[in-house]
Design a protein around this motif. Structure first.
Motif, mmCIF file in Angstrom:
data_model
loop_
_atom_site.group_PDB
_atom_site.id
_atom_site.type_symbol
_atom_site.label_atom_id
_atom_site.label_comp_id
_atom_site.label_asym_id
_atom_site.label_seq_id
_atom_site.Cartn_x
_atom_site.Cartn_y
_atom_site.Cartn_z
ATOM 1 N N GLU A 65 0.816 -1.219 0.000
ATOM 2 C CA GLU A 65 0.000 0.000 0.000
ATOM 3 C C GLU A 65 0.847 1.265 0.000
ATOM 4 O O GLU A 65 0.618 2.173 -0.791
ATOM 5 C CB GLU A 65 -0.919 0.019 1.229
ATOM 6 C CG GLU A 65 -1.627 1.360 1.365
ATOM 7 C CD GLU A 65 -2.741 1.386 2.389
ATOM 8 O OE1 GLU A 65 -2.823 0.501 3.236
ATOM 9 O OE2 GLU A 65 -3.539 2.337 2.300
ATOM 10 N N ASP A 92 -0.799 -5.200 2.912
ATOM 11 C CA ASP A 92 -1.159 -4.003 3.670
ATOM 12 C C ASP A 92 -0.534 -4.163 5.053
ATOM 13 O O ASP A 92 -0.951 -5.017 5.841
ATOM 14 C CB ASP A 92 -2.685 -3.860 3.785
ATOM 15 C CG ASP A 92 -3.059 -2.488 4.344
ATOM 16 O OD1 ASP A 92 -2.180 -1.835 4.934
ATOM 17 O OD2 ASP A 92 -4.224 -2.091 4.188
ATOM 18 N N ILE A 94 -0.549 -2.266 7.722
ATOM 19 C CA ILE A 94 -1.560 -2.011 8.776
ATOM 20 C C ILE A 94 -2.873 -1.713 8.073
ATOM 21 O O ILE A 94 -3.022 -0.661 7.447
ATOM 22 C CB ILE A 94 -1.198 -0.816 9.687
ATOM 23 C CG1 ILE A 94 0.189 -1.007 10.324
ATOM 24 C CG2 ILE A 94 -2.267 -0.637 10.760
ATOM 25 C CD1 ILE A 94 0.609 0.132 11.275
ATOM 26 N N ASP A 95 -3.808 -2.653 8.127
ATOM 27 C CA ASP A 95 -5.147 -2.374 7.601
ATOM 28 C C ASP A 95 -5.988 -1.926 8.800
ATOM 29 O O ASP A 95 -6.218 -2.706 9.728
ATOM 30 C CB ASP A 95 -5.755 -3.610 6.936
ATOM 31 C CG ASP A 95 -7.081 -3.254 6.304
ATOM 32 O OD1 ASP A 95 -7.127 -2.266 5.561
ATOM 33 O OD2 ASP A 95 -8.081 -3.933 6.592
ATOM 34 N N GLY A 96 -6.389 -0.662 8.727
ATOM 35 C CA GLY A 96 -7.059 -0.077 9.889
ATOM 36 C C GLY A 96 -6.125 0.906 10.576
ATOM 37 O O GLY A 96 -6.027 0.932 11.808
ATOM 38 N N THR A 97 -5.457 1.715 9.769
ATOM 39 C CA THR A 97 -4.516 2.691 10.336
ATOM 40 C C THR A 97 -5.226 3.660 11.275
ATOM 41 O O THR A 97 -4.658 4.088 12.279
ATOM 42 C CB THR A 97 -3.785 3.443 9.196
ATOM 43 O OG1 THR A 97 -3.116 2.468 8.400
ATOM 44 C CG2 THR A 97 -2.760 4.424 9.725
ATOM 45 N N PHE A 165 -15.831 2.768 6.023
ATOM 46 C CA PHE A 165 -16.035 4.106 5.474
ATOM 47 C C PHE A 165 -14.790 4.541 4.725
ATOM 48 O O PHE A 165 -13.801 4.955 5.328
ATOM 49 C CB PHE A 165 -16.424 5.066 6.611
ATOM 50 C CG PHE A 165 -17.634 4.552 7.348
ATOM 51 C CD1 PHE A 165 -18.873 4.497 6.715
ATOM 52 C CD2 PHE A 165 -17.520 4.048 8.631
ATOM 53 C CE1 PHE A 165 -19.988 3.972 7.368
ATOM 54 C CE2 PHE A 165 -18.625 3.521 9.287
ATOM 55 C CZ PHE A 165 -19.855 3.487 8.651
ATOM 56 N N PRO A 166 -14.824 4.402 3.400
ATOM 57 C CA PRO A 166 -13.639 4.691 2.587
ATOM 58 C C PRO A 166 -13.311 6.178 2.598
ATOM 59 O O PRO A 166 -14.131 7.014 2.992
ATOM 60 C CB PRO A 166 -14.040 4.216 1.196
ATOM 61 C CG PRO A 166 -15.527 4.203 1.205
ATOM 62 C CD PRO A 166 -15.959 3.956 2.608
ATOM 63 N N GLY A 193 -13.379 -1.247 11.452
ATOM 64 C CA GLY A 193 -12.197 -0.448 11.124
ATOM 65 C C GLY A 193 -11.119 -1.117 10.297
ATOM 66 O O GLY A 193 -10.081 -0.506 10.047
ATOM 67 N N SER A 194 -11.330 -2.367 9.880
ATOM 68 C CA SER A 194 -10.337 -3.030 9.025
ATOM 69 C C SER A 194 -11.084 -3.956 8.072
ATOM 70 O O SER A 194 -11.748 -4.904 8.502
ATOM 71 C CB SER A 194 -9.351 -3.837 9.879
ATOM 72 O OG SER A 194 -8.728 -4.852 9.114
ATOM 73 N N ALA A 195 -10.963 -3.676 6.778
ATOM 74 C CA ALA A 195 -11.644 -4.509 5.780
ATOM 75 C C ALA A 195 -11.136 -5.952 5.847
ATOM 76 O O ALA A 195 -11.920 -6.907 5.729
ATOM 77 C CB ALA A 195 -11.408 -3.926 4.384
ATOM 78 N N GLU A 212 -18.243 -3.126 0.973
ATOM 79 C CA GLU A 212 -17.676 -1.766 1.025
ATOM 80 C C GLU A 212 -17.357 -1.330 -0.398
ATOM 81 O O GLU A 212 -17.081 -2.155 -1.270
ATOM 82 C CB GLU A 212 -16.400 -1.712 1.895
ATOM 83 C CG GLU A 212 -15.948 -0.268 2.137
ATOM 84 C CD GLU A 212 -14.845 -0.109 3.196
ATOM 85 O OE1 GLU A 212 -14.664 -1.014 4.039
ATOM 86 O OE2 GLU A 212 -14.177 0.941 3.153
HETATM 87 C C1 IPD Z 1 -8.918 1.090 5.466
HETATM 88 C C2 IPD Z 1 -9.625 0.045 6.284
HETATM 89 C C3 IPD Z 1 -11.036 0.474 6.597
HETATM 90 C C4 IPD Z 1 -11.815 0.785 5.346
HETATM 91 C C5 IPD Z 1 -11.098 1.819 4.519
HETATM 92 C C6 IPD Z 1 -9.672 1.344 4.202
HETATM 93 P P1 IPD Z 1 -6.265 1.382 5.675
HETATM 94 O O1 IPD Z 1 -7.625 0.666 5.125
HETATM 95 O O2 IPD Z 1 -9.657 -1.194 5.614
HETATM 96 O O3 IPD Z 1 -11.752 -0.546 7.264
HETATM 97 O O4 IPD Z 1 -13.090 1.252 5.674
HETATM 98 O O5 IPD Z 1 -11.821 1.995 3.334
HETATM 99 O O6 IPD Z 1 -9.007 2.349 3.471
HETATM 100 O O7 IPD Z 1 -6.185 2.715 4.998
HETATM 101 O O8 IPD Z 1 -6.421 1.512 7.131
HETATM 102 O O9 IPD Z 1 -5.207 0.451 5.255
#
Ligand code: IPD
Ligand code: CA
Length: 265
Positions: A65, A92, A94-97, A165-166, A193-195, A212
């Motif tokens: 990413e 990724d 950290i997914d859910g930064t 929420f993108p 908070g993390s896809a 999403e």
């Molecule tokens: C985010 C997460 C979050 C999703 C956002 C993504 P990131 O990824 O997956 O749950 O709602 O759309 O951008 O930016 O924390 O790697």
């Protein structure tokens, strides 16, 4: 199994690095907008994962990413080249930064391997919970080594689904529209908070579905394989086959898939 073991070990080690860095205050920088943040930990951990892959498999390719963001090339053009590679790691760090910078548990490390464009291995690690979700194509999905299966719910009014929420506004508004429909039909809705974690939870039967709009391949790749290998279904928001280049996703236990699609298309 060599690649699965490697991905699992890598995801867990990366998770330990993140947890160590969580002991200090971490500043968030804005990326594409104030809705899209990154920290030095995201960059350091991605660099560490990249070097580990390069040390073990120097001929393999890497798509992360943070590096993709810095390169400035469009993701579509990076991906159209990348999917032709025999071995492509999609990461990724950290997914859910946003969870991470706020000190909210539930961010994950997401690592997938695509072989000639086909998802083959996936590992999603939640270091706060010590939960490692992993899958290998044709070999099933696992949580800390135990087999995973999607739920058996058939109706939306007994289902718990999740969304996120993108950062880009058109995708956010598309989620808002789906949310409006689903809030009238589902038992309840979560946004954790993390896809990658949402997808892992669909695989584990903790969630019955997740959708999403506006995601990127590194948010989804490992989790998509988890859902598929746990017996679930993954499409785009029009019901089309999931592709690595997809940005919209609907995933479910399969049984509620068409009902979910009706609400988010
Ligand atoms: C985010 C997460 C979050 C999703 C956002 C993504 P990131 O990824 O997956 O749950 O709602 O759309 O951008 O930016 O924390 O790697
Ligand atoms: Ca990230």
């Amino acid at each position: 199994m060599e690649y699965l073991d490697f991905a699992e070990t890598l995801a867990k080690s990366a998770g330990s690095l993140i947890m160590k860095r969580m002991e200090e205050p971490i500043a968030a920088e804005e990326k594409s907008s104030s809705f899209d943040v990154v920290t030095e930990v995201d960059k350091e951990v991605e660099q560490w994962i990249r070097e580990s892959i390069n040390n073990h498999f120097p001929e393999h390719h890497f798509l992360g990413e943070e590096e993709a963001y810095v390169s400035g090339q469009s993701l579509q053009s990076v991906l159209s080249e990348a999917v032709k590679k025999p071995f492509l790691w999609i990461v990724d760090p950290i997914d859910g930064t946003s969870n991470f910078v706020q000190g909210i548990p539930g961010f994950t490390v997401s690592i997938a391997l695509a072989v000639k464009g086909e998802l083959t291995v996936g590992a999603v690690y939640d270091p706060c919970a010590g939960e490692l979700f992993s899958a290998v194509k044709g070999g099933g999905a696992f949580l800390n080594g135990r087999p995973l299966h999607v739920s058996v719910k058939e109706r939306l009014n007994e289902s718990v689904v999740a969304t996120g929420f993108p950062s880009d506004m058109p995708s956010r508004m598309a989620v808002y529209s789906g949310l409006g429909n689903l809030l009238q039909q589902c038992r309840t809705i979560r946004s954790l908070g993390s896809a990658a974690r949402h997808l892992a939870y669909v695989a584990a039967g903790r969630l019955d579905g997740f959708w999403e709009n506006g995601l990127k391949c590194w948010d989804m790749a490992a989790g998509v394989l988890l859902v598929q290998e746990a017996g679930g279904h993954v499409t785009d928001c029009s019901g089309g086959q999931y592709q690595l280049a997809a940005s919209d996703i609907v995933s479910s236990n399969g049984r509620i898939h068409d009902l979910l699609l009706d609400c988010v298309e």
